[in-house]
Structure formats: structure tokens, C-alpha cells
Write a protein that holds these residues in place. Structure first.
Motif, PDB file in Angstrom:
ATOM      1  N   SER A 178       0.748  -1.328   0.126  1.00  0.00           N
ATOM      2  CA  SER A 178      -0.122   0.119   0.007  1.00  0.00           C
ATOM      3  C   SER A 178       0.978   1.137  -0.027  1.00  0.00           C
ATOM      4  O   SER A 178       0.368   2.312  -0.697  1.00  0.00           O
TER       5      SER A 178
ATOM      6  N   LEU B 186       2.424   1.799  -3.431  1.00  0.00           N
ATOM      7  CA  LEU B 186       1.559   2.311  -4.093  1.00  0.00           C
ATOM      8  C   LEU B 186       1.292   3.795  -4.027  1.00  0.00           C
ATOM      9  O   LEU B 186       1.218   4.501  -5.156  1.00  0.00           O
TER      10      LEU B 186
ATOM     11  N   LEU C  89      -4.106  -8.270  -2.118  1.00  0.00           N
ATOM     12  CA  LEU C  89      -5.571  -8.074  -2.830  1.00  0.00           C
ATOM     13  C   LEU C  89      -6.528  -7.551  -1.441  1.00  0.00           C
ATOM     14  O   LEU C  89      -7.336  -6.665  -1.851  1.00  0.00           O
TER      15      LEU C  89
ATOM     16  N   VAL D 149      -4.453  -3.520  -1.391  1.00  0.00           N
ATOM     17  CA  VAL D 149      -5.061  -2.520  -2.459  1.00  0.00           C
ATOM     18  C   VAL D 149      -6.180  -1.581  -1.811  1.00  0.00           C
ATOM     19  O   VAL D 149      -6.350  -0.332  -2.087  1.00  0.00           O
TER      20      VAL D 149
ATOM     21  N   TYR E 291      -4.823   1.287   0.192  1.00  0.00           N
ATOM     22  CA  TYR E 291      -4.362   2.248  -0.769  1.00  0.00           C
ATOM     23  C   TYR E 291      -5.509   3.052  -1.184  1.00  0.00           C
ATOM     24  O   TYR E 291      -5.453   4.342  -1.233  1.00  0.00           O
TER      25      TYR E 291
ATOM     26  N   PHE F 139     -12.497  -5.403  -1.077  1.00  0.00           N
ATOM     27  CA  PHE F 139     -11.942  -5.634  -2.353  1.00  0.00           C
ATOM     28  C   PHE F 139     -13.186  -6.110  -3.275  1.00  0.00           C
ATOM     29  O   PHE F 139     -13.318  -5.545  -4.427  1.00  0.00           O
TER      30      PHE F 139
END
Length: 364
Positions: A79, A82, A191, A195, A198, A348
Motif C-alpha cells: 500500500s 502504491l 488484494l 489494495v 491504498y 476488495f
């Protein structure tokens, strides 16, 4: 206090021990202080860096995954990278910005929903401990809303501290060991945690923070800020930190006329705020020890009270546009359901389903 409680709940849900939790809090607070001072002095703008309270709430709601902390740290690191990549490659930030705010808000509302419900349950199970803070929150929200959450949460902690519900603090007291946590990279966990963390950080902190500062007359160089916070987040993640990001509400407090009459000198207020963060870092461990001694259901209920306005705002945004209402509602339902599919949590899948419905239903 409320944000401390939510952060601690998030770290413990990720499998952090009491010592690792204290270390993560202290390291993040030191990081916030250093970055707030450094960026404000360097750019001569009132830039405040904090952790993402909605991000911490997301971590706390992901306890169902049953993670080991090293795998969570691997997701924290991804994260953070990113965020760094967003600063190095602006196209990534533009891509994230293309996700309709209704879907991002719906995902956030789904993440926060369990906390709001926890307040209701605790109000029934512990009425003498939870109902007074709720009533105070309602009163303050009517007259001085900016103080509603901190004052009511403080009352809640005082009532809990005086009750027999608190465990023996001496058994849970600790000092940060500042021990390194080797990250373990698991695609499913990245995932499920990395993600969404982030995206939540970008949608609920970084992008609103930039917009608020722009409205106050400060054109923040987002690339520089994202590179600094992304790199700082990556470094703190090796000690359990889950992120450093641009502040939104706190940034507004340090950037309006109450901080200084002269806009060119308001960076001093943000720098002083950085010093306060560092002082909080010094005393993070004993406060964390107290919070960890509070029963989890009471801690989550106070967190829900602190997040109620955020939940209401996110839910309003999620259903604000007719063409995106179905996508927003579906995103919220899946995010709130607490599901796990293929080892990947609901946040997610909520985002995936919401984007797919949006793409399918939007007008060409």
C-alpha cells in the motif's frame, strides 16, 4: 483518543501483539511529526500528515481474515509503495480519481458499518457506559460539532476506566521494543488488505486533503507530498505502521485564518502540530496499554461513535446520483457483509462488484 482506539483495534485485528502495537503507534506518530515539520518547512505550506482513521477502521473490520502480522505488514508495505508510485507516476493517481466517488464512498460506508452497529449493541449491553457519551455527542453535534467526537469519546473512556469492565492494566502494560517485522507477501492478503487500504487512503484522505487545501488557497504539489508520505509509510511499515497520508480535517484547522492572519505563515502551525505528534509518540505506549485493557466491544462502540459522521457522509455520497445508485448500494452491501472469498475480504470484492455494475449500467 478515538483515532488511537481505532488504530489499536486495527493493528490487533491484523495480528499485532501488544508490543508490536505500541511500536507501530510510536513509529507512526514520530513519522507524522517529522513529515509534518519537514514538508511544512520545505514547502512553506501548512501540511499536516496523519494516519487514515477510515483505513484503520477497515483494518479493524478485517479481523475475520485471521492474519499473522508479518503478512499484514507485507500488505502495508505494498500500500505504501502504491502511494509512492502515485507520486512518481501521476497517471496512477488520475486512474484512481476516475473511480466514481459514489463507489469509493460506498466501500468506506460498508467498512465503517460494523462499528456503527457495535455502538447500538453496546448501548443495549452497557447502557450506563455508552448512552451518556452518545447523548453528549448529540448535544455537542448540535452546538459545537467540531468537539462532539473528542469530548464524548473522552467521557466514554473515563466512564469505562471507572467501571469494573477494564482488565488489569498492569498485565497489559508495555514499552515499545521497536523491533523489525519482516514482511511476508501473500497475493490474497495484498488484494484483501493492501489494495483497499491504498484506495481508502487516497479516497478518504489524500484527495480530499488536496481539495480542502486548494479551497483554502494552497496548491499543494501532490507529487512531492505523495513521494514523501509513500516513502515514509514504507519505512514505518517495517515496524508495523499502516500508513502516513495527507490530513484532511486537521489540515483545514492548520490552514485557515485561526492558525494565523497571514496565510504565508500558517506553515508554522502545522510544524508545531508535528512537534505535538512526536510528544504523543513518546507517551503512546501507556495509552495503548489502557486501550488494550478495554473490552473490544466497548472499544468498537466508541470508535463507531467517532465514525458516525464519516459513515453518514459516505452513505449520502454513495446514493447521491441516480445513475450510480445501484452500484453504490451493491458496493455498500458487499462491504458491510463481512464476507471472505478465496481468502480475500469483502472490501476488495465490494469495489470490484461496484465498478463492474457501474461499467455495465452507465450510459454510453
Amino acid at each position: 483518543m478515538a483515532t488511537f482506539g481505532i488504530a489499536i483495534a486495527g493493528l490487533t485485528a491484523m495480528g499485532a501483539s501488544s508490543s508490536q502495537t505500541a511500536t507501530a503507534l510510536a513509529v507512526m506518530l514520530f513519522g507524522y511529526g517529522v513529515l509534518s515539520i519537514g514538508l511544512s518547512v520545505w514547502l512553506k505550506m501548512p501540511i499536516s500528515v496523519v494516519w487514515s482513521t477510515p483505513g484503520a477502521a477497515f483494518l479493524a473490520s478485517s479481523q475475520i481474515l485471521g492474519l499473522t502480522f508479518d503478512k499484514a505488514v507485507g500488505a502495508f508495505l505494498v500500500s505504501s509503495l502504491l502511494i509512492l508510485l502515485t507520486g512518481l507516476w501521476p497517471a496512477l493517481g488520475k486512474l484512481v480519481a476516475k473511480i466514481p466517488p459514489q463507489i469509493s464512498a460506498a466501500m468506506l460506508a460498508g467498512v465503517i458499518f460494523p462499528f456503527v452497529v457495535a455502538t447500538v449493541h453496546a448501548g443495549v449491553d452497557y447502557p450506563l457506559l455508552i448512552l451518556p457519551p452518545v447523548i453528549l455527542w448529540l448535544l455537542l453535534n448540535r452546538f459545537i460539532p467540531i468537539w462532539a467526537s473528542p469530548v464524548s469519546i473522552a467521557l466514554g473512556f473515563v466512564l469505562i476506566a471507572l467501571s469494573p469492565e477494564v482488565n488489569d492494566i498492569s498485565q497489559g502494560s508495555f514499552l515499545p521494543e521497536f523491533s523489525f517485522v519482516g514482511p511476508v507477501f501473500d497475493v490474497a492478503i495484498i488484494l484483501a488488505i493492501g489494495v483497499p487500504l491504498y484506495l481508502i487512503t487516497m479516497a478518504s484522505q489524500n484527495l480530499p486533503g488536496l481539495a480542502i487545501m486548494s479551497g483554502l488557497g494552497y496548491q499543494i504539489p501532490s507529487g512531492k507530498v505523495f513521494r514523501a508520505t509513500g516513502l515514509g509509510s514504507a519505512l514505518t511499515s517495517f515496524f508495523g505502521g499502516f500508513g502516513l497520508n495527507l490530513a484532511a480535517i486537521t489540515a483545514a484547522l492548520n490552514a485557515d485564518e485561526h492558525a494565523a492572519k497571514d496565510p504565508s505563515r500558517r506553515w508554522i502551525a502545522a510544524s508545531f502540530g508535528g512537534v505535538v505528534y512526536i510528544l504523543f509518540g513518546v507517551f503512546a505506549a501507556p495509552f495503548a496499554a489502557f486501550v488494550l485493557a478495554v473490552p473490544r466491544e466497548l472499544l468498537l462502540s466508541l470508535a463507531g461513535l467517532a465514525l458516525l459522521n464519516t459513515f453518514a457522509g459516505s452513505l449520502r455520497t454513495a446514493v447521491s446520483e441516480d445513475g450510480l445508485r445501484l452500484a453504490g448500494v451493491a458496493t455498500f452491501i458487499i462491504g458491510a457483509a463481512g464476507i471472505t472469498v478465496l481468502g480475500i475480504g469483502g472490501a476488495f470484492w465490494a469495489l470490484v462488484v461496484g465498478v463492474l455494475i457501474w461499467l455495465f449500467t452507465k450510459k454510453r
